[in-house]
Write an enzyme that holds these catalytic residues in place. Structure first.
Site, short mmCIF file in Angstrom:
data_model
loop_
_atom_site.label_atom_id
_atom_site.label_comp_id
_atom_site.label_asym_id
_atom_site.label_seq_id
_atom_site.Cartn_x
_atom_site.Cartn_y
_atom_site.Cartn_z
N TYR A 6 -1.62 4.72 13.09
CA TYR A 6 -2.97 5.25 12.87
C TYR A 6 -3.94 4.69 13.92
O TYR A 6 -3.53 4.05 14.88
CB TYR A 6 -3.38 4.99 11.42
CG TYR A 6 -2.42 5.69 10.47
CD1 TYR A 6 -2.27 7.07 10.54
CD2 TYR A 6 -1.62 4.99 9.58
CE1 TYR A 6 -1.35 7.74 9.72
CE2 TYR A 6 -0.70 5.64 8.77
CZ TYR A 6 -0.57 7.02 8.84
OH TYR A 6 0.34 7.67 8.05
N PRO B 272 0.84 -1.20 0.00
CA PRO B 272 0.00 0.00 0.00
C PRO B 272 0.87 1.25 0.00
O PRO B 272 1.79 1.36 0.81
CB PRO B 272 -0.81 -0.13 1.30
CG PRO B 272 -0.03 -1.09 2.16
CD PRO B 272 0.70 -2.00 1.23
N LEU B 273 0.59 2.17 -0.91
CA LEU B 273 1.41 3.37 -1.08
C LEU B 273 0.53 4.59 -1.29
O LEU B 273 -0.12 4.71 -2.35
CB LEU B 273 2.32 3.21 -2.30
CG LEU B 273 3.40 2.13 -2.22
CD1 LEU B 273 4.01 1.87 -3.60
CD2 LEU B 273 4.49 2.51 -1.23
N ARG C 200 -2.87 -5.38 8.20
CA ARG C 200 -1.46 -4.98 8.24
C ARG C 200 -1.12 -4.47 9.64
O ARG C 200 -1.85 -3.65 10.19
CB ARG C 200 -1.21 -3.88 7.21
CG ARG C 200 0.26 -3.57 7.02
CD ARG C 200 0.50 -2.65 5.84
NE ARG C 200 1.73 -3.04 5.17
CZ ARG C 200 2.61 -2.19 4.66
NH1 ARG C 200 2.39 -0.88 4.72
NH2 ARG C 200 3.70 -2.61 4.06
N ARG D 272 8.71 1.07 -2.24
CA ARG D 272 9.38 2.05 -3.08
C ARG D 272 9.87 1.47 -4.41
O ARG D 272 9.84 2.14 -5.44
CB ARG D 272 10.53 2.67 -2.29
CG ARG D 272 10.03 3.47 -1.07
CD ARG D 272 11.09 3.60 -0.01
NE ARG D 272 11.58 2.29 0.38
CZ ARG D 272 12.75 2.07 0.94
NH1 ARG D 272 13.55 3.07 1.19
NH2 ARG D 272 13.11 0.84 1.27
N GLN E 283 -6.93 -0.98 0.89
CA GLN E 283 -6.50 -0.79 2.28
C GLN E 283 -7.41 0.22 2.98
O GLN E 283 -7.57 1.36 2.52
CB GLN E 283 -5.05 -0.31 2.36
CG GLN E 283 -4.53 -0.40 3.79
CD GLN E 283 -3.15 0.17 4.01
OE1 GLN E 283 -2.86 1.27 3.54
NE2 GLN E 283 -2.30 -0.55 4.71
N ALA F 246 -3.67 3.72 1.19
CA ALA F 246 -4.59 3.79 2.32
C ALA F 246 -5.80 4.66 1.95
O ALA F 246 -5.64 5.75 1.41
CB ALA F 246 -3.88 4.37 3.53
C1 LIG Z 1 5.17 6.88 -0.88
C2 LIG Z 1 4.82 5.92 0.21
C3 LIG Z 1 3.51 5.83 0.64
C4 LIG Z 1 3.14 4.90 1.62
N1 LIG Z 1 1.83 4.76 1.94
C5 LIG Z 1 1.42 3.75 2.73
C6 LIG Z 1 0.04 3.48 2.92
O1 LIG Z 1 -0.84 4.12 2.34
N2 LIG Z 1 -0.29 2.44 3.75
C7 LIG Z 1 0.66 1.69 4.38
O2 LIG Z 1 0.31 0.76 5.11
N3 LIG Z 1 1.98 1.91 4.19
C8 LIG Z 1 2.38 2.90 3.38
N4 LIG Z 1 3.72 3.08 3.11
C9 LIG Z 1 4.70 2.11 3.64
C10 LIG Z 1 4.97 1.02 2.59
O3 LIG Z 1 3.81 0.23 2.35
C11 LIG Z 1 6.12 0.08 3.03
O4 LIG Z 1 5.79 -0.53 4.25
C12 LIG Z 1 7.45 0.84 3.15
O5 LIG Z 1 7.67 1.65 2.00
C13 LIG Z 1 8.62 -0.12 3.32
O6 LIG Z 1 8.68 -1.00 2.23
P1 LIG Z 1 9.80 -0.82 1.05
O7 LIG Z 1 11.14 -0.92 1.73
O8 LIG Z 1 9.54 -1.98 0.12
O9 LIG Z 1 9.57 0.51 0.43
C14 LIG Z 1 4.12 4.05 2.19
C15 LIG Z 1 5.45 4.17 1.78
C16 LIG Z 1 5.81 5.08 0.80
C17 LIG Z 1 7.24 5.13 0.35
#
Ligand SMILES: Cc1cc2nc3c(=O)[nH]c(=O)nc-3n(C[C@H](O)[C@H](O)[C@H](O)COP(=O)(O)O)c2cc1C
Length: 379
Positions: A192, A40-41, A239, A335, A115, A73
């Site tokens: 949250y 989720p991003l 999550r 990322r 999400q 989210a």
């Molecule tokens: C731009 C961005 C937005 C994110 N938005 C969410 C989100 O909406 N919900 C969530 O649970 N985690 C969010 N995260 C966390 C990511 O889901 C993930 O846990 C975190 O980037 C670590 O994983 P990675 O090393 O593969 O990037 C976000 C991370 C980034 C970089």
């Protein structure tokens, strides 16, 4: 090497053996063709909380036949928001706006989960209806200025208000199914609302929603129960991030909290448990030894009976070894998937990766840093 740069030097599986990340996996009644999940991003391009047509392109770029995608989210109600232009799923307009996005992903044969988020106290008066105080388990606020925002002091929910918030999650889950999603992921991570109940350094309640682990997990489990009753356990994941300290959300015993939740969730027979590695703090990942194999989540993985997803700081080699070792069933990539729409293809070929650009993560542009990361053949 920094996370986000080329992975060609990674130590992978034997050259001619199967690539663990690219092996199929059956998750409940869903057939996944590989183990690479879109984490989720939040992308902050859903103007006025309504998902936009450009999201159809963004998500379908990352969709593969039999691949699992999780949305950014998405707010469950008008009190659930704390960031600009994040999508919601509580109005008819939002449900209708999600439909073509879900269709675009399904046309590629991918599986799509939404999400569900309530930010709780990670908000300001400006995001709340009538400028009211954000709601939380507590009336202690997030440190002023943390992450550059003057978070507004929250209002502690009265016990008799909690069923209404649980119901918001239930209705939002129903709306997600109405929009065509294959299921929902309850956001119980990253500081949250659900975590504001779970963690003992935030939750200072003296009623049955505070104090013991059993009491602190009551709200989370009531949400899980309501959502599974509404849409069925095979469509529900959650999550969790017991180790994070993001948004002042800290627990004195994250091992105990994570294990307690993994065991408690078994009662609901939900589809998956998605857990974030300790080295991750929200959207930031601390650098660690390149090929460090994480094991911190193993007790929770062993305790939980259904599918396990691990996330946070994974690259190709580490993820392959985590799957090969059976440390987890699936890996969610944040990322790297953001910056590489064809990440499964690149991992199959062990091709170089695009680098992500942090400065465009949350801008409102419908293209830049969003749908303009090149595919392999364009790079
Ligand atoms: C731009 C961005 C937005 C994110 N938005 C969410 C989100 O909406 N919900 C969530 O649970 N985690 C969010 N995260 C966390 C990511 O889901 C993930 O846990 C975190 O980037 C670590 O994983 P990675 O090393 O593969 O990037 C976000 C991370 C980034 C970089």
């Amino acid at each position: 090497m920094t996370v986000g740069s080329s992975s060609t030097s990674d130590i992978g599986p034997p050259p001619n053996g199967p690539i663990p990340l690219l092996t199929p996996y059956r998750m409940g009644d869903l057939d996944l063709s590989h183990r690479i999940v879109l984490a989720p991003l939040a992308r902050n391009r859903s103007y006025n909380n309504v998902p936009q047509p450009h999201a159809a392109l963004y998500y379908s770029q990352r969709a593969t036949k039999g691949g699992l995608l999780i949305t950014e989210a998405t707010g469950v109600s008008d009190t659930a928001q704390g960031y600009p232009d994040t999508p919601g799923i509580w109005t008819k307009e939002q449900v209708e706006a999600w439909k073509p996005i879900v269709d675009a992903v399904h046309q590629k044969g991918a599986i799509f989960f939404l999400q569900l988020l309530h930010v709780g106290r990670v908000s300001t008066y400006g995001f709340q209806p009538n400028g009211q105080a954000p709601i939380s388990s507590t009336d202690k606020g997030v440190t002023t200025g943390l992450d550059g925002v003057d978070w507004s002091p929250p209002r502690r929910l009265r016990k008799d208000e909690i069923p209404g918030i649980v119901n918001d999650f239930r209705l939002a889950a129903r709306n997600a199914i109405e929009a065509g999603f294959d299921g929902v992921e309850i956001h119980g991570a990253n500081g949250y609302l659900i975590e504001q109940f779970l963690k003992d350094q935030v939750n200072d309640r003296t009623d049955e929603y505070g104090g013991s682990l059993e009491n602190r997990s009551r709200f989370a489990l009531e949400v899980v129960e309501a959502v599974t009753q509404e849409i069925g356990s095979r469509r529900v994941g959650i999550r969790l991030s017991p180790y994070t300290t993001f948004m002042d959300s800290i627990d004195s015993d994250p091992d105990g909290l994570g294990l307690y939740m993994a065991n408690a969730l078994n009662k609901f027979n939900i589809l998956y448990l998605h857990m974030i590695e300790p080295r991750v703090n929200g959207a930031m990942v601390l650098q660690g030894p390149e090929d460090e194999i994480p094991h911190k989540l193993l007790p929770m993985r062993k305790a939980f009976h259904n599918t396990f997803i691990a996330a946070g700081g994974y690259n190709r080699s580490k993820a392959n070894r985590a799957i090969a070792e059976n440390y987890t069933d699936l890996i969610a990539f944040g990322r790297l998937f953001l910056a590489n729409p064809d990440l499964p293809k690149r991992y199959e070929l062990d091709a170089p990766l695009n680098k992500y650009n942090r400065s465009t993560f949350y801008i409102s542009d419908p293209v830049v840093g969003y749908t303009d990361y090149p595919f392999l053949e364009q790079a």
